[in-house]
Design a protein around this motif. Structure first.
Motif, PDB file in Angstrom:
ATOM      1  N   SER A   1     -73.325  26.161 -36.682  1.00 46.26           N
ATOM      2  CA  SER A   1     -73.738  26.853 -37.898  1.00 46.26           C
ATOM      3  C   SER A   1     -73.225  28.285 -37.794  1.00 46.26           C
ATOM      4  O   SER A   1     -73.215  28.867 -36.705  1.00 46.26           O
TER       5      SER A   1
ATOM      6  N   SER B   1     -72.123  30.777 -45.708  1.00 46.90           N
ATOM      7  CA  SER B   1     -72.832  30.035 -44.672  1.00 46.90           C
ATOM      8  C   SER B   1     -72.085  28.724 -44.474  1.00 46.90           C
ATOM      9  O   SER B   1     -71.723  28.053 -45.452  1.00 46.90           O
TER      10      SER B   1
ATOM     11  N   VAL C   1     -71.964  25.077 -42.094  1.00 45.87           N
ATOM     12  CA  VAL C   1     -72.623  24.187 -41.136  1.00 45.87           C
ATOM     13  C   VAL C   1     -71.753  22.955 -40.950  1.00 45.87           C
ATOM     14  O   VAL C   1     -71.376  22.298 -41.933  1.00 45.87           O
TER      15      VAL C   1
ATOM     16  N   SER D   1     -75.504  24.321 -50.942  1.00 45.70           N
ATOM     17  CA  SER D   1     -74.530  23.833 -49.983  1.00 45.70           C
ATOM     18  C   SER D   1     -73.715  22.678 -50.556  1.00 45.70           C
ATOM     19  O   SER D   1     -74.255  21.764 -51.184  1.00 45.70           O
TER      20      SER D   1
ATOM     21  N   PRO E   1     -78.100  21.183 -44.277  1.00 49.15           N
ATOM     22  CA  PRO E   1     -78.837  22.207 -45.033  1.00 49.15           C
ATOM     23  C   PRO E   1     -79.805  21.591 -46.044  1.00 49.15           C
ATOM     24  O   PRO E   1     -79.579  20.494 -46.580  1.00 49.15           O
ATOM     25  N   ASP E   2     -80.890  22.288 -46.302  1.00 49.72           N
ATOM     26  CA  ASP E   2     -81.902  21.812 -47.242  1.00 49.72           C
ATOM     27  C   ASP E   2     -81.481  21.959 -48.701  1.00 49.72           C
ATOM     28  O   ASP E   2     -82.067  21.337 -49.597  1.00 49.72           O
TER      29      ASP E   2
END
Length: 265
Positions: free
Chosen positions: A121, A132, A134, A161, A257-258
């Motif tokens: 990450s 960001s 991941v 995301s 990711p959420d």
């Protein structure tokens, strides 16, 4: 920044990394195969220990090598590690018109990274862009602000995301800060000369980076076991950089990711 540093010119490899990040040019992703790490305290294989006692003390003997050999050992140690946590900042320095001794701060880059090239990450701030990233189980998710979404041509990335099918294509320009071995190689590899002073039996040793006429920075690495970096500080007329490295060998498993708005299927 000192006058001596301002006289040096573009000696730092980190300037190359940042120019890639800032300009949007693409760089090649370095591919490397992993092998089993050497046991702690194993000196470099090409070091003749006939006249030294580093093997008994557990020290790695990096200071007995030439600059190029030391670089190879450091990069190899990084490449063998299962993971790392690092954070770094680069601040561009812009010459002040009419004063060849003065500079003013320009664009900045800040990166945090946790993991290994296979799963990690990371967060990046570069100029007006924030992102960001991941990578988990072979899938890569990206998100960021409007500037980042526009930059990569994926509008949904500003909403949450997005799983990207061609991660290497979208992230090529960030490769040097998203691969620990590539980053360390860039920080050390373009230097005109590198030297490792006698260690003094300390836990770490400073690798001194030079443009060929004067020191421009140092990378502190472990004196015992694999020569893994602890910190990096350098500066020249193009900018100033600092990185810290921690938690070498820690295996991390990022989670999806959420806030996924576009999945991988």
């Amino acid at each position: 920044m000192s006058v001596r540093k301002r006289r040096i010119g573009r000696a730092l490899a980190v300037a190359v990394a940042v120019s890639i990040v800032m300009s949007g040019c693409s760089g090649g992703l370095l591919k490397r195969g992993k092998s089993s790490p050497p046991p702690p305290g194993t000196p470099p294989a090409n070091l003749d220990l006939g006249s030294v006692d580093d093997a008994k003390s557990g020290q790695n003997g990096l200071w007995h090598l030439s600059g190029s050999q030391a670089i190879e050992q450091i990069i190899d140690a990084v490449d063998r590690s299962d993971g790392v946590l690092y954070e770094g900042t680069y601040v561009e320095q812009i010459p002040v018109e009419g004063d060849d001794q003065a500079t003013t701060e320009g664009r900045t880059l800040h990166v945090t990274y946790a993991g290994s090239p296979e799963q990690y990450s990371a967060s990046i701030e570069a100029g007006k862009l924030t992102a960001s990233i991941v990578t988990v189980k072979g899938d890569t998710y990206v998100s960021g602000n409007d500037a980042f979404a526009a930059h990569i041509g994926v509008a949904e990335a500003a909403e949450g995301s997005v799983c990207v099918a061609d991660a290497h294509g979208i992230l090529d320009e960030w490769n040097l800060v998203l691969d620990p071995a590539a980053l360390v190689e860039a920080l050390l590899g373009n230097s005109a000369s590198v030297s490792v002073p006698a260690d003094g039996k300390q836990k770490s040793v400073d690798v001194v980076i030079s443009d060929g006429t004067a020191p421009v920075g140092t990378m502190s690495v472990a004196a015992f076991g694999p020569p893994l970096p602890h910190s990096y500080v350098a500066g020249d007329s193009s900018g100033d950089a600092s990185f810290t490295f921690d938690e070498w060998g820690t295996t991390r498993t990022p989670t999806v990711p959420d806030d996924v708005v576009v999945g991988c299927e």
